[in-house]
Design an enzyme around this catalytic site. Structure first.
Site, PDB file in Angstrom:
ATOM      1  N   TYR A 149     -12.620   1.651 -15.170  1.00  0.00           N
ATOM      2  CA  TYR A 149     -12.761   2.161 -13.805  1.00  0.00           C
ATOM      3  C   TYR A 149     -13.778   3.300 -13.734  1.00  0.00           C
ATOM      4  O   TYR A 149     -14.746   3.241 -12.970  1.00  0.00           O
ATOM      5  CB  TYR A 149     -11.399   2.616 -13.309  1.00  0.00           C
ATOM      6  CG  TYR A 149     -11.364   3.050 -11.869  1.00  0.00           C
ATOM      7  CD1 TYR A 149     -11.449   2.126 -10.831  1.00  0.00           C
ATOM      8  CD2 TYR A 149     -11.212   4.396 -11.533  1.00  0.00           C
ATOM      9  CE1 TYR A 149     -11.396   2.524  -9.512  1.00  0.00           C
ATOM     10  CE2 TYR A 149     -11.156   4.803 -10.207  1.00  0.00           C
ATOM     11  CZ  TYR A 149     -11.252   3.862  -9.200  1.00  0.00           C
ATOM     12  OH  TYR A 149     -11.206   4.259  -7.888  1.00  0.00           O
ATOM     13  N   ILE A 164     -16.665   1.093  -5.975  1.00  0.00           N
ATOM     14  CA  ILE A 164     -15.863   0.524  -7.053  1.00  0.00           C
ATOM     15  C   ILE A 164     -14.530   0.030  -6.511  1.00  0.00           C
ATOM     16  O   ILE A 164     -14.001  -0.987  -6.952  1.00  0.00           O
ATOM     17  CB  ILE A 164     -15.628   1.579  -8.162  1.00  0.00           C
ATOM     18  CG1 ILE A 164     -16.954   2.231  -8.568  1.00  0.00           C
ATOM     19  CG2 ILE A 164     -14.931   0.966  -9.356  1.00  0.00           C
ATOM     20  CD1 ILE A 164     -18.038   1.253  -8.981  1.00  0.00           C
ATOM     21  N   GLU A 165     -13.998   0.738  -5.514  1.00  0.00           N
ATOM     22  CA  GLU A 165     -12.712   0.364  -4.935  1.00  0.00           C
ATOM     23  C   GLU A 165     -12.798  -0.911  -4.101  1.00  0.00           C
ATOM     24  O   GLU A 165     -11.963  -1.799  -4.223  1.00  0.00           O
ATOM     25  CB  GLU A 165     -12.186   1.508  -4.057  1.00  0.00           C
ATOM     26  CG  GLU A 165     -11.540   2.634  -4.818  1.00  0.00           C
ATOM     27  CD  GLU A 165     -10.216   2.225  -5.445  1.00  0.00           C
ATOM     28  OE1 GLU A 165      -9.514   1.369  -4.889  1.00  0.00           O
ATOM     29  OE2 GLU A 165      -9.883   2.767  -6.511  1.00  0.00           O
ATOM     30  N   SER A 166     -13.807  -0.982  -3.234  1.00  0.00           N
ATOM     31  CA  SER A 166     -13.810  -2.064  -2.243  1.00  0.00           C
ATOM     32  C   SER A 166     -15.169  -2.687  -1.988  1.00  0.00           C
ATOM     33  O   SER A 166     -15.279  -3.582  -1.154  1.00  0.00           O
ATOM     34  CB  SER A 166     -13.287  -1.518  -0.907  1.00  0.00           C
ATOM     35  OG  SER A 166     -14.176  -0.527  -0.406  1.00  0.00           O
TER      36      SER A 166
END
Length: 537
Positions: free
Chosen positions: A253, A147-149
């Protein structure tokens, strides 16, 4: 008899007043009224829900997680015993409209992108999970890096967050990740994953064992989530999504993570049965006693320079950082002993051959740094200069450039971040939101949202405004050649510029620079010869 009855009565009274047993592995806590359309799954591999009621305390949902087998110390053993995309069920899932919407997106319109993320997951998840197991946090949180990168270790956001876990520089320093001209620890998978685990543990403790709030705080910051809890009077994440404190990015998120885990749990159900994941990342570490040219180590391993750099994304340049002793370098699995034998035979003065500059009249460290596109501090450190103003003409300075470098120091020494840039605009006198929106082909509403302007129309000259979406990648338009090309030598005449020459022969100025190894600030000289590849027709 009466005495026995009294004792029995007292025992019953004490038992009735004793606290309810606490369950282990506490997870997202809920208020008395759970959010609409929210249910928590329960099954063989899912947490069991236990409702605890009190007179003054709100109803809290606690998740008793299943026991997870400890991971083996050896990555090889782990890979032989597990799936390329393991799902442990040690992070509680929830059904919610936000999660359902994202599942449809990831398995529908964005399926190609999500499949690419899952393929990358096969390369990085095993290593991440072994670190998380060591740190004692849920193994399924490894997918938070997706999800971050998107599991891009060189990801670099418009907000200057870097690496697979997208740490900003200040937070990275807290967890010991150094960032300078030579290295960025945020890009190292093990260092950043260890830091992410410690940060998640801190947030988990801060929010009293609530993993949902901890994950939200990883995105928004602990202060923002605490403020949302105070404003809403609820610790239920789904209730917080109905408020106005959290940004939409944070509201989605945690649902993104839950959607991703739901798909990983049931790859076939969501159409990913034919997924071919990348091979898991394997390497050994070797200690470099002093700064060493990576090309030399690549030769010792029999791999390309690029392959060795891919194993060490933390390193921005061509060698390990000058002045750093016992640097831990990742080398291909099975080659550490071979590198050790060859490295001991390499003289220390041959490990990194730097370019040398002979000091001339008028030279200062600032002048030299500008000429070579390097930093003054690196020149001082490499040459152990105590008085930067006392340079002696005729002496040689060691520069942080490889011996025999090309005329393209800026490009050759560029870092390896994969940036997602955000366009900005500097407000000038007389500007308005309307004129700026017209100039940048966006709406006034978008400008208000991106810059948190609310309903204010007040702009100040010099103010910097974001005029593109977060994470928009700016990519130069590629030139396409039609038909065969031929090599041409062009002789520069007075008044020529690269733009003029490019326009004359229908080639891009950047291509001319690349073909002739010209720096971005190069000034053409009359009589200079340039090599061009132009259309044969």
């Amino acid at each position: 008899m009466v005495k026995n009855i009294s004792i029995l009565f007292l025992l019953l009274l004490l038992f009735a007043c004793s606290p309810v047993d606490q369950t282990l592995g506490i997870h997202p806590q809920r208020e008395k009224l759970p959010a609409d359309n929210v249910t928590a799954e329960a099954g063989p591999s899912q947490p069991m829900i236990k409702i605890v009621e009190g007179k003054t305390q709100p109803v809290v949902v606690k998740y008793e997680l299943p026991e997870v087998e400890p991971l083996p110390e050896s990555l090889i053993e782990y890979l032989q015993s597990g799936s390329p995309l393991p799902y442990f069920g040690d992070f509680p899932l929830s059904q919610h409209p936000r999660v359902d919407k994202l599942i449809k997106r990831y398995s529908g319109s964005s399926k190609k992108m999500f499949a690419h993320w899952l393929k990358r997951a096969g390369r990085y998840v095993p290593k991440i999970q072994m670190i998380f197991a060591d740190e004692g946090i849920p193994l399924d949180l490894a997918y938070l890096a997706m999800i971050e990168s998107g599991f891009n270790v060189r990801a670099y956001s418009w907000a200057h967050a870097a690496g697979p876990w997208q740490f900003i520089e200040s937070t990275g320093r807290i967890y010991g990740m150094k960032n300078d001209w030579w290295q960025d620890g945020r890009l190292d998978l093990e260092k950043s994953t260890r830091a992410a685990a410690k940060h998640l543990k801190y947030l988990h403790k801060r929010f009293d064992g609530d993993w949902y709030l901890a994950v939200a705080a990883y995105n928004a910051g602990g202060g923002k989530v605490s403020k949302a809890v105070r404003k809403s009077g609820s610790r239920d994440f789904w209730m917080l999504t109905k408020g106005h404190v959290l940004q939409n990015e944070t509201k989605d998120y945690l649902p993104k993570l839950l959607a991703a885990l739901s798909i990983v749990k049931n790859l076939e159900e969501y159409g990913f049965s034919d997924l071919k994941c990348y091979e898991p990342l394997e390497y050994e570490t070797f200690t470099l006693e002093t700064s060493t040219d990576l090309e030399i180590i690549a030769g010792f391993c029999g791999v390309s320079y690029r392959e060795l750099k891919d194993l060490n994304p933390e390193l921005k340049r061509w060698c390990s950082p000058p002045g750093v002793i016992d640097y831990q370098l990742n080398v291909p699995f099975g080659y550490a002993e071979q590198v050790r034998v060859l490295y001991t035979q390499l003289p220390s003065n041959q490990r990194a051959r730097y370019h040398r500059h002979q000091i001339k009249s008028g030279d200062t460290l600032q002048v030299i740094a500008r000429k070579y596109k390097i930093r003054v501090n690196d020149i001082i450190a490499l040459n152990k200069i105590s008085n930067p103003r006392a340079l002696q003409i005729g002496h040689n300075l060691i520069l942080p450039l490889k011996e025999g470098f090309t005329a393209l120091p800026t490009n050759a020494l560029a870092d390896s971040y994969v940036r997602s840039r955000r366009r900005t605009y500097k407000v000038r006198s007389g500007d308005s939101l309307w004129s700026i929106s017209r100039r940048n082909n966006v709406t006034q509403k978008e400008l208000r949202v991106w810059n948190k302007l609310g309903w204010s129309n007040l702009l100040r000259p010099g103010q910097i405004l974001a005029v593109s979406k977060p994470g928009v990648r700016v990519v130069a338009k590629k030139e396409t050649k039609k038909g065969p090309s031929r090599k041409l030598i062009y002789k520069v005449v007075p008044g020529d510029t690269l733009w003029d020459i490019g326009r004359q022969f229908d080639v891009a100025t950047e291509q001319i620079r690349r073909w002739n190894e010209l720096s971005s600030g190069h000034i053409l000289r009359p009589g200079q010869k340039l090599t061009l590849l132009v259309s044969a027709t």
